[in-house]
Design a protein around this motif. Sequence first.
Motif, PDB file in Angstrom:
ATOM      1  N   ILE A  50       0.834  -1.203   0.000  1.00 37.81           N
ATOM      2  CA  ILE A  50       0.000   0.000   0.000  1.00 37.81           C
ATOM      3  C   ILE A  50       0.872   1.257   0.000  1.00 37.81           C
ATOM      4  N   ASN A  54       0.446   4.046  -2.769  1.00 39.58           N
ATOM      5  CA  ASN A  54       0.234   5.415  -2.302  1.00 39.58           C
ATOM      6  C   ASN A  54       1.262   6.352  -2.945  1.00 39.58           C
ATOM      7  N   THR A  57       0.477   6.623  -6.864  1.00 40.30           N
ATOM      8  CA  THR A  57      -0.771   7.290  -7.251  1.00 40.30           C
ATOM      9  C   THR A  57      -0.971   8.672  -6.626  1.00 40.30           C
ATOM     10  N   ARG A  58      -0.348   8.900  -5.471  1.00 39.58           N
ATOM     11  CA  ARG A  58      -0.578  10.167  -4.756  1.00 39.58           C
ATOM     12  C   ARG A  58       0.719  10.905  -4.414  1.00 39.58           C
ATOM     13  N   GLU A  63       3.031   4.409   4.171  1.00 40.33           N
ATOM     14  CA  GLU A  63       1.901   3.479   4.188  1.00 40.33           C
ATOM     15  C   GLU A  63       0.652   4.215   4.665  1.00 40.33           C
ATOM     16  N   THR A  64      -0.469   3.666   4.303  1.00 39.28           N
ATOM     17  CA  THR A  64      -1.758   4.169   4.737  1.00 39.28           C
ATOM     18  C   THR A  64      -2.654   2.960   4.964  1.00 39.28           C
ATOM     19  N   LEU A  67      -7.002   2.968   0.366  1.00 39.15           N
ATOM     20  CA  LEU A  67      -7.028   3.896  -0.767  1.00 39.15           C
ATOM     21  C   LEU A  67      -8.289   3.622  -1.575  1.00 39.15           C
ATOM     22  N   SER A  68      -8.863   4.688  -2.097  1.00 41.87           N
ATOM     23  CA  SER A  68     -10.093   4.586  -2.883  1.00 41.87           C
ATOM     24  C   SER A  68      -9.870   5.218  -4.246  1.00 41.87           C
ATOM     25  N   PHE A  69     -10.340   4.530  -5.270  1.00 47.18           N
ATOM     26  CA  PHE A  69     -10.194   5.018  -6.633  1.00 47.18           C
ATOM     27  C   PHE A  69     -11.570   5.018  -7.301  1.00 47.18           C
ATOM     28  N   SER A 133     -14.051   3.915   2.629  1.00 46.76           N
ATOM     29  CA  SER A 133     -13.694   3.836   1.221  1.00 46.76           C
ATOM     30  C   SER A 133     -14.931   3.899   0.322  1.00 46.76           C
ATOM     31  N   HIS A 136     -16.016   7.366  -0.097  1.00 47.38           N
ATOM     32  CA  HIS A 136     -15.178   8.051  -1.092  1.00 47.38           C
ATOM     33  C   HIS A 136     -15.635   7.706  -2.504  1.00 47.38           C
TER      34      HIS A 136
END
Length: 166
Positions: A50, A54, A57-58, A63-64, A67-69, A133, A136
């Motif tokens: 992750i 992260n 993509t960001r 780490e987080t 994530l939502s896409f 998520s 989001h």
Amino acid sequence: MLYTENRQDKIEVTDEFVNKITEVCNFALKEENMDIPYQISLLFVDNSEIKEINNETRNIDRETDVLSFPMLDFEEGKVYKDIYVDFEFDETFKDGEELILGDMVLSLEKALEQSEEYGHSYEREVSYLVVHSILHLLGYDHMVDEDKVKMRAREEEILNKLDIRR
């Protein structure tokens, strides 16, 4: 339909676990007035993966937890339940009869760490992250305080209705 893929080996993913997450997804979507067939992909990963996603993509090299896409675009401040009940979606956003809501990436390792840190169950933490998520994917955000308050309240409301408490 919730499609899951397990790309980690630190925490066991059982059919019962996936069924519980599916139940949480279905309930959260129903609470948001989503009454049409849907499609969400959920990828289970560890902290290392992750962090990599992260960063890619960001551009955040840490780490987080989740994530939502989202696939759908919403006007700022608008969410699915407020504007898209009875909305006819373009075929671009559909796979057959299913509305493609988007993808979620969940670090089960981070969820376990956070459940211990916050002193509640692993099930509660994973359920919270899944609801977070999904919101989001449906247009909620928490970049400004007003939106954050609204999103947090909605998360807790859904979890309380599921009787998943801290």
